[in-house]
Scaffold this motif. Structure first.
Motif, mmCIF file in Angstrom:
data_model
loop_
_atom_site.group_PDB
_atom_site.id
_atom_site.type_symbol
_atom_site.label_atom_id
_atom_site.label_comp_id
_atom_site.label_asym_id
_atom_site.label_seq_id
_atom_site.Cartn_x
_atom_site.Cartn_y
_atom_site.Cartn_z
ATOM 1 N N GLY A 18 25.985 46.736 38.093
ATOM 2 C CA GLY A 18 27.119 47.561 37.672
ATOM 3 C C GLY A 18 26.854 48.335 36.398
ATOM 4 N N TYR A 40 27.761 42.331 40.965
ATOM 5 C CA TYR A 40 28.266 42.402 39.598
ATOM 6 C C TYR A 40 28.932 41.082 39.239
ATOM 7 N N SER A 42 31.331 40.984 36.094
ATOM 8 C CA SER A 42 32.661 41.405 35.648
ATOM 9 C C SER A 42 32.853 42.922 35.695
ATOM 10 N N SER A 43 31.759 43.672 35.848
ATOM 11 C CA SER A 43 31.849 45.145 35.810
ATOM 12 C C SER A 43 32.157 45.726 37.191
ATOM 13 N N GLU A 44 33.386 45.470 37.671
ATOM 14 C CA GLU A 44 33.732 45.962 39.011
ATOM 15 C C GLU A 44 33.711 47.491 39.068
ATOM 16 N N GLU A 45 34.246 48.108 37.994
ATOM 17 C CA GLU A 45 34.253 49.577 37.959
ATOM 18 C C GLU A 45 32.828 50.131 37.971
ATOM 19 N N ALA A 47 30.155 48.638 39.152
ATOM 20 C CA ALA A 47 29.534 48.403 40.466
ATOM 21 C C ALA A 47 30.020 49.437 41.474
ATOM 22 N N SER A 48 31.304 49.748 41.413
ATOM 23 C CA SER A 48 31.846 50.771 42.327
ATOM 24 C C SER A 48 31.201 52.123 42.043
ATOM 25 N N ILE A 63 29.511 46.322 47.448
ATOM 26 C CA ILE A 63 29.533 45.631 46.164
ATOM 27 C C ILE A 63 30.048 44.213 46.387
ATOM 28 N N HIS A 64 29.591 43.289 45.537
ATOM 29 C CA HIS A 64 30.068 41.910 45.644
ATOM 30 C C HIS A 64 29.994 41.240 44.279
ATOM 31 N N ARG A 65 31.078 40.531 43.923
ATOM 32 C CA ARG A 65 31.134 39.835 42.632
ATOM 33 C C ARG A 65 30.678 38.385 42.760
#
Ligand code: NAP
Length: 249
Positions: A18, A40, A42-45, A47-48, A63-65
Motif C-alpha cells: 500500500g 496491506y 493498515s493502509s487500505e487507501e 492499497a486501493s 487487495i487484502h488486509r
C-alpha cells in the motif's frame, strides 16, 4: 528494464504494497504481466491506489488486509488468494517495520512488534507459500543495509534483517528441490519508504554515504525484485543482492 511479458500468467503477492517499496514492487511486477495480490496492514487507501494504478495500466489486482505477525490472518490471506486466483507463483516479503533505541532502555513492546512483523511475518507468509508454490516459484525477502552495517541504536532492526538472510539460505535449500528460488534484496536508504519518516538529518547522512550523493528510489529496488522474480533468474537462489549505491552504510 525487465521485459514486459516475462511474468504473464503468474500470480504475485507483495506484502506491504500500500506504500513505499512494496507499492513500487507491486506495480513493477504488474507491468511485467503478473496478476497482483496487493497486501496491506493498515493502509487500505494506499492499497486501493496501488490496485487502481495496476488496473489503469491494464493489469489485474486484488487487495487484502492482514497483520502478518498473526498466523491466522496470513492463512486467511492465502485462502483469499486461493479463492481469487487458485494459484500463487511469486511471493515478495516486503512489509517490515523499523525502530531504534538505546540498549539500556530496551522496550519489550517494541521488541515483540519488530520480531512479529520482521521475522514471524515473513515466516508465516513463506510457510503458506511453501504449501502452494510450484516449479518456477519465487520468494524474494527484503533485508536492509542496516543488517550489513548496523548503527548505534539499530540493534533489533539490524538483527531481524540479518536473520531474514538465514531464512533465505535455508528456504532456498529446502525449496530448490522443487524448482523454487529464494533470494534476498538488501536495499540501502530508499524513498518512498521508511526514509520518509526517518529522524531529521538521516537522509543527508545516507546521501553523503553513497558516491552517487543520493539515496535509492523504490523503483530501483523494484527492478532488482523484478529480475529475481523473472524466469531469467532461474539459477539465482540463496543469494543476497545489495542495492545501496555503493554506500558504506
Ligand atoms: N526504505 C528504506 O530506506 C529501506 C531500507 C532498507 C530496507 N528496507 C526494507 O524494505 C521493506 C519495505 O520498506 P518500506 O521502506 O517500504 O517501508 P514503509 O514505507 O515504512 O512501509 C512498511 C510496510 O510494511 C507494512 N506493515 C507494517 N507492519 C505490518 C503488519 N503488522 N502487517 C502487515 N503489514 C505491515 C506496512 O503496511 P500498512 O501501511 O498497510 O500497515 C507498509 O506497507 C522493509 O522490509 C524494510 O525493512 C527499507
Amino acid at each position: 528494464m525487465t521485459d514486459t511479458a516475462t511474468l504473464a500468467g503468474k500470480v504475485a503477492l507483495v506484502t506491504g504494497a500500500g506504500r513505499g517499496i512494496g507499492r513500487a514492487i507491486a506495480e513493477r511486477l504488474a507491468a511485467c504481466g503478473a496478476r497482483l495480490v496487493v497486501h496491506y496492514g493498515s493502509s487500505e487507501e494506499g492499497a486501493s491506489a496501488t490496485a487502481d494504478a495496476i488496473r489503469q495500466g491494464g493489469g489485474e489486482a486484488i487487495i487484502h488486509r492482514a497483520d502478518i505477525s498473526r498466523r491466522g490472518e496470513v492463512q486467511a490471506l492465502f485462502a483469499a488468494i486461493d479463492a481469487a486466483f487458485g494459484r500463487i507463483d511469486i511471493v515478495v516479503n516486503s512489509a517490515g517495520v523499523s525502530g531504534g533505541g538505546n540498549l539500556a532502555e530496551l522496550d519489550e513492546d517494541q521488541l515483540e512488534w519488530m520480531l512479529g512483523v520482521n521475522l514471524r511475518g515473513p515466516l508465516f507468509v513463506a510457510s503458506e507459500a511453501a504449501r502452494r508454490l510450484g516449479e518456477g516459484g519465487r520468494i524474494v525477502n527484503l533485508s536492509s543495509s542496516l543488517g550489513e552495517f548496523p548503527m548505534a541504536g539499530s540493534g533489533i532492526y539490524s538483527a531481524t534483517k540479518v536473520a531474514i538472510k538465514s531464512f533465505t539460505e535455508s528456504w532456498a535449500k529446502e525449496l530448490g528441490k522443487r524448482g523454487i528460488t529464494v533470494n534476498t534484496v538488501i536495499p540501502g536508504a530508499t524513498a518512498p519508504g521508511m526514509m520518509d519518516s526517518a529522524p531529521p538529518g538521516f537522509r543527508a547522512f545516507f546521501e553523503q554515504a553513497s558516491p552517487f550523493g543520493r539515496i535509492g528510489t523504490a523503483g530501483e529496488i523494484a527492478e532488482v525484485v523484478a529480475f529475481l522474480a523473472s524466469p531469467a533468474a532461474s539459477w539465482v537462489s540463496g543469494a543476497h543482492i545489495l542495492a545501496n549505491g555503493a554506500a558504506n552504510t
